[in-house]
Design a protein around this motif. Structure first.
Motif, mmCIF file in Angstrom:
data_model
loop_
_atom_site.group_PDB
_atom_site.id
_atom_site.type_symbol
_atom_site.label_atom_id
_atom_site.label_comp_id
_atom_site.label_asym_id
_atom_site.label_seq_id
_atom_site.Cartn_x
_atom_site.Cartn_y
_atom_site.Cartn_z
ATOM 1 N N ASP A 266 -9.806 0.850 -1.088
ATOM 2 C CA ASP A 266 -10.795 -0.115 -1.576
ATOM 3 C C ASP A 266 -10.153 -1.108 -2.546
ATOM 4 O OD1 ASP A 266 -12.872 1.002 -0.105
ATOM 5 O OD2 ASP A 266 -13.443 2.365 -1.728
ATOM 6 N N GLU A 267 -9.243 -0.634 -3.383
ATOM 7 C CA GLU A 267 -8.544 -1.526 -4.309
ATOM 8 C C GLU A 267 -7.636 -2.492 -3.551
ATOM 9 O OE1 GLU A 267 -6.620 0.899 -7.261
ATOM 10 O OE2 GLU A 267 -8.529 1.585 -8.084
ATOM 11 N N LEU A 268 -7.025 -2.015 -2.470
ATOM 12 C CA LEU A 268 -6.225 -2.911 -1.638
ATOM 13 C C LEU A 268 -7.115 -4.007 -1.058
ATOM 14 C CD1 LEU A 268 -3.550 -3.687 -0.246
ATOM 15 C CD2 LEU A 268 -4.227 -2.163 1.642
ATOM 16 N N GLN B 4 -9.860 -5.203 -2.296
ATOM 17 C CA GLN B 4 -10.220 -6.129 -3.371
ATOM 18 C C GLN B 4 -9.068 -7.084 -3.679
ATOM 19 O OE1 GLN B 4 -11.368 -3.432 -6.496
ATOM 20 N NE2 GLN B 4 -13.249 -2.833 -5.459
ATOM 21 N N ALA B 5 -7.849 -6.571 -3.668
ATOM 22 C CA ALA B 5 -6.680 -7.413 -3.940
ATOM 23 C C ALA B 5 -6.475 -8.434 -2.815
ATOM 24 C CB ALA B 5 -5.437 -6.547 -4.118
ATOM 25 N N PHE C 149 0.864 -1.172 0.000
ATOM 26 C CA PHE C 149 0.000 0.000 0.000
ATOM 27 C C PHE C 149 0.903 1.225 0.000
ATOM 28 C CE2 PHE C 149 -2.645 3.275 2.037
ATOM 29 C CZ PHE C 149 -3.735 3.253 1.177
ATOM 30 N N ASN D 90 -8.840 -9.645 -0.893
ATOM 31 C CA ASN D 90 -9.917 -10.628 -1.058
ATOM 32 C C ASN D 90 -9.565 -11.640 -2.158
ATOM 33 O OD1 ASN D 90 -12.609 -11.622 -0.386
ATOM 34 N ND2 ASN D 90 -13.125 -10.961 -2.462
ATOM 35 N N ASP E 108 -2.455 5.291 -3.083
ATOM 36 C CA ASP E 108 -3.219 4.099 -3.453
ATOM 37 C C ASP E 108 -4.627 4.155 -2.878
ATOM 38 O OD1 ASP E 108 -1.063 3.091 -4.820
ATOM 39 O OD2 ASP E 108 -0.617 1.494 -3.385
ATOM 40 N N ASN E 109 -5.542 3.459 -3.516
ATOM 41 C CA ASN E 109 -6.933 3.417 -3.091
ATOM 42 C C ASN E 109 -7.126 2.263 -2.102
ATOM 43 O OD1 ASN E 109 -9.723 2.773 -2.953
ATOM 44 N ND2 ASN E 109 -10.069 3.753 -4.934
ATOM 45 N N ARG F 98 -7.835 -2.895 6.321
ATOM 46 C CA ARG F 98 -8.466 -3.548 5.167
ATOM 47 C C ARG F 98 -8.536 -5.061 5.377
ATOM 48 N NH1 ARG F 98 -11.839 -0.433 2.259
ATOM 49 N NH2 ARG F 98 -11.249 1.524 3.207
#
Length: 138
Positions: free
Chosen positions: A42-44, A46-47, A35, A49, A39-40, A76
């Motif tokens: 939410d994208e972290l 998702q990655a 991270f 997950n 960086d976003n 996250r």
């Protein structure tokens, strides 16, 4: 088989993996997510997950490390794993360091259960903290 995932700020995760590879050799079961500034979150998430789902789909245990309690990677992880926390094949530790990763990798080579790997990693992480002056009578 046990997979390892390291989620940290900046390049800490890749550096720890490089160091572990230098000492222990094979780190093919270790992946990481970084991270970085801008960086976003939410994208972290998702990655994270996606990495977790991959291990679950492969019927592998997963030991996850992160760097800082209360930091974005740990937060996250908490959000993503909230529904998965009762799984017996998933463990998460905060405060990653090289001794705990090495212990985890060696324990995984012995096909130990992820709960035992977590216990050994916690011990190795704490035991790895020494006062060098005291240890060498300096």
């Amino acid at each position: 088989m046990t997979d390892f995932l390291i989620v940290t700020h900046g390049s800490l995760a890749s550096g720890i993996i490089d160091s572990a590879k230098l000492i222990i050799g094979d780190t093919s079961n270790v992946s990481f997510l970084s991270f970085d500034h801008g960086d976003n979150p939410d994208e972290l998430g998702q990655a994270i997950n996606a990495k977790i789902q991959y291990s679950i789909n492969q019927n592998r245990q997963l030991m996850i490390f992160t760097d800082l309690f209360g930091g974005t990677p740990a937060n996250r992880l908490a959000l993503v794993t909230k529904q998965l926390i009762k799984r017996n094949d998933l463990e998460i530790l905060v405060g990653v360091n090289l001794p705990m990763l090495l212990e985890g990798l060696m324990s995984a080579q012995q096909n130990e259960d992820v709960k035992e790997i977590k216990r050994k990693c916690m011990k190795a992480g704490l035991d790895g903290i020494k006062d060098l002056k005291e240890a060498f009578n300096l």
